[in-house]
Enzyme design. Structure first.
Site, PDB file in Angstrom:
ATOM      1  N   ASP A   1       6.032  -1.362   1.263  1.00 42.86           N
ATOM      2  CA  ASP A   1       6.686  -0.054   1.285  1.00 42.86           C
ATOM      3  C   ASP A   1       6.159   0.812   0.152  1.00 42.86           C
ATOM      4  O   ASP A   1       6.282   0.468  -1.024  1.00 42.86           O
ATOM      5  CB  ASP A   1       8.205  -0.232   1.134  1.00 42.86           C
ATOM      6  CG  ASP A   1       8.948   1.093   1.155  1.00 42.86           C
ATOM      7  OD1 ASP A   1       9.451   1.471   2.226  1.00 42.86           O
ATOM      8  OD2 ASP A   1       9.019   1.751   0.094  1.00 42.86           O
TER       9      ASP A   1
ATOM     10  N   TYR B   1       4.993   8.262  -4.791  1.00 46.51           N
ATOM     11  CA  TYR B   1       4.708   7.208  -5.762  1.00 46.51           C
ATOM     12  C   TYR B   1       3.284   7.323  -6.314  1.00 46.51           C
ATOM     13  O   TYR B   1       2.946   6.643  -7.284  1.00 46.51           O
ATOM     14  CB  TYR B   1       4.866   5.813  -5.136  1.00 46.51           C
ATOM     15  CG  TYR B   1       6.233   5.483  -4.591  1.00 46.51           C
ATOM     16  CD1 TYR B   1       7.350   6.264  -4.884  1.00 46.51           C
ATOM     17  CD2 TYR B   1       6.407   4.374  -3.768  1.00 46.51           C
ATOM     18  CE1 TYR B   1       8.595   5.948  -4.372  1.00 46.51           C
ATOM     19  CE2 TYR B   1       7.652   4.054  -3.258  1.00 46.51           C
ATOM     20  CZ  TYR B   1       8.746   4.836  -3.551  1.00 46.51           C
ATOM     21  OH  TYR B   1       9.970   4.513  -3.036  1.00 46.51           O
TER      22      TYR B   1
ATOM     23  N   LYS C   1       6.311   7.501   3.043  1.00 49.47           N
ATOM     24  CA  LYS C   1       7.372   8.495   3.117  1.00 49.47           C
ATOM     25  C   LYS C   1       6.843   9.899   2.828  1.00 49.47           C
ATOM     26  O   LYS C   1       5.908  10.078   2.032  1.00 49.47           O
ATOM     27  CB  LYS C   1       8.479   8.161   2.115  1.00 49.47           C
ATOM     28  CG  LYS C   1       8.951   6.725   2.167  1.00 49.47           C
ATOM     29  CD  LYS C   1      10.018   6.444   1.127  1.00 49.47           C
ATOM     30  CE  LYS C   1      10.247   4.949   0.967  1.00 49.47           C
ATOM     31  NZ  LYS C   1       9.176   4.293   0.193  1.00 49.47           N
TER      32      LYS C   1
ATOM     33  N   HIS D   1      11.624  11.174   2.822  1.00 51.55           N
ATOM     34  CA  HIS D   1      12.006  10.474   1.597  1.00 51.55           C
ATOM     35  C   HIS D   1      13.383  10.887   1.078  1.00 51.55           C
ATOM     36  O   HIS D   1      14.167  10.055   0.623  1.00 51.55           O
ATOM     37  CB  HIS D   1      10.942  10.700   0.523  1.00 51.55           C
ATOM     38  CG  HIS D   1      10.887   9.638  -0.516  1.00 51.55           C
ATOM     39  ND1 HIS D   1       9.768   9.373  -1.256  1.00 51.55           N
ATOM     40  CD2 HIS D   1      11.819   8.744  -0.954  1.00 51.55           C
ATOM     41  CE1 HIS D   1       9.999   8.367  -2.095  1.00 51.55           C
ATOM     42  NE2 HIS D   1      11.251   7.992  -1.936  1.00 51.55           N
TER      43      HIS D   1
ATOM     44  N   LEU E   1      18.339  -5.348  -6.294  1.00 56.20           N
ATOM     45  CA  LEU E   1      18.848  -6.159  -7.404  1.00 56.20           C
ATOM     46  C   LEU E   1      19.497  -5.293  -8.486  1.00 56.20           C
ATOM     47  O   LEU E   1      19.811  -5.788  -9.569  1.00 56.20           O
ATOM     48  CB  LEU E   1      17.717  -6.991  -8.014  1.00 56.20           C
ATOM     49  CG  LEU E   1      16.986  -7.927  -7.052  1.00 56.20           C
ATOM     50  CD1 LEU E   1      15.822  -8.610  -7.752  1.00 56.20           C
ATOM     51  CD2 LEU E   1      17.942  -8.956  -6.468  1.00 56.20           C
TER      52      LEU E   1
ATOM     53  N   LYS F   1      11.084  -4.679  -5.784  1.00 52.52           N
ATOM     54  CA  LYS F   1       9.830  -4.331  -6.436  1.00 52.52           C
ATOM     55  C   LYS F   1       9.564  -5.303  -7.580  1.00 52.52           C
ATOM     56  O   LYS F   1      10.447  -5.572  -8.406  1.00 52.52           O
ATOM     57  CB  LYS F   1       9.890  -2.892  -6.970  1.00 52.52           C
ATOM     58  CG  LYS F   1       8.689  -2.483  -7.822  1.00 52.52           C
ATOM     59  CD  LYS F   1       9.073  -2.353  -9.287  1.00 52.52           C
ATOM     60  CE  LYS F   1       7.865  -2.009 -10.143  1.00 52.52           C
ATOM     61  NZ  LYS F   1       8.237  -1.723 -11.557  1.00 52.52           N
TER      62      LYS F   1
ATOM     63  N   ARG G   1       7.532 -13.958  -9.320  1.00 48.63           N
ATOM     64  CA  ARG G   1       8.787 -13.411  -8.804  1.00 48.63           C
ATOM     65  C   ARG G   1       8.676 -13.103  -7.317  1.00 48.63           C
ATOM     66  O   ARG G   1       9.672 -13.198  -6.591  1.00 48.63           O
ATOM     67  CB  ARG G   1       9.180 -12.157  -9.581  1.00 48.63           C
ATOM     68  CG  ARG G   1       9.679 -12.470 -10.986  1.00 48.63           C
ATOM     69  CD  ARG G   1      10.097 -11.237 -11.728  1.00 48.63           C
ATOM     70  NE  ARG G   1      10.533 -11.555 -13.084  1.00 48.63           N
ATOM     71  CZ  ARG G   1      10.804 -10.640 -14.015  1.00 48.63           C
ATOM     72  NH1 ARG G   1      10.669  -9.349 -13.718  1.00 48.63           N
ATOM     73  NH2 ARG G   1      11.203 -11.005 -15.219  1.00 48.63           N
TER      74      ARG G   1
END
Length: 280
Positions: A47, A52, A77, A110, A192, A232, A238
């Protein structure tokens, strides 16, 4: 199996991998390495967004990776500065050029950016892209109940997805209920809470009971409720941990305990007022 193999069905018969990689705030030069790592780990959902400023890096990773294009679900987006009918069509072409792709799997508005009053025309442009077969699915991001209801009043196609901020301290229950009523899949960004949810004693207690990490508990809370998540991270370790949710089944009591952490704590911008074009 890992949750990387789980999918959610969208309107129009499209399926989206339930766990993906978000690249918000990842510089373009770093995005190539991050996305290549994710694809090597097994992620098949990436994504990004024009705002960005890293679509080129994502595209470079897609070309460099030994993964067929058809196996990777790619979302981008429309940024606020490109809203409007003609502008949105041009912006889509520009996104494809930066990514080096012939089509996206999912294209989102967006932000509603209500002050500009252009998201309605932008949606009509996305509908044209869908009708012409130039994108597999279209949707929105950061749309609140009032935006979704206005959209439903004129749209020829309902959005397949509403990508919104959702985490234990900010659950957007009214928006999620509206999405469920309208058959719109909910995709959680900042799932998160940018790490904030991981420090709560209740989350840590549940993690210890299942011998998993706090992050896995929170992601499990999302996926057990049918949401798509795009955590992310730039860490390959991770990435592996975020995907390793197989066999994790939170009890109804544990799900309810996490539900009870709602505090109204939005981390990101307010969709009623946010108007900037670039986010980093």
């Amino acid at each position: 199996m890992q949750r990387l193999e789980s999918t959610v069905s969208l309107a129009g018969g499209v399926t989206i991998p339930q766990v993906g990689l978000g690249v918000f705030q990842v510089p373009s030069a770093q995005a190539q390495r991050v996305v290549e790592d994710a694809l090597a780990v097994g992620y098949r959902h990436v994504d990004t967004a024009a705002a960005y400023v890293n679509e080129a890096g994502v595209g470079a990773a897609l070309r460099a990776a030994d993964v067929p294009r058809a196996e990777v679900f790619v979302t981008s987006k429309l940024r606020n500065g490109d809203q409007g009918f003609d502008q949105a069509l041009r912006a889509y072409d520009d996104t494809l050029e930066r990514l080096g792709l012939e089509a996206l799997d999912l294209y989102l508005i967006h932000w509603p950016n209500p002050e500009a009053g252009l998201w309605q025309d932008s949606w009509r442009a996305l509908e044209r892209l869908l009708d012409e077969g130039r994108v597999r699915a279209i949707g929105v991001s950061n749309f609140l109940v009032e935006h979704l209801r206005e959209l439903a009043s004129f749209a020829s196609h309902a959005p397949a997805v509403n990508q919104i901020e959702v985490h234990p301290a900010f659950q957007q229950r009214e928006v999620i209920a509206e999405c469920e009523r309208a058959g719109i899949a909910v995709e959680a960004y900042s799932p998160l809470g940018q790490g904030g949810a991981l420090e709560h004693p209740m989350v840590r207690e549940i993690a210890a009971a299942h011998a998993v990490s706090p992050a896995q508990v929170v992601l499990g809370w999302h996926v057990q409720q049918g949401r798509v998540v795009i955590p992310k991270t730039v860490s390959r370790e991770r990435m592996v941990a975020n995907a390793a949710l197989a066999g994790l089944a939170l009890t109804e009591a544990e799900l309810a305990a996490i539900d009870a952490l709602e505090a109204g704590d939005r981390i990101g911008n307010d969709p009623r007022t946010f108007a900037l074009s670039q986010i980093r």
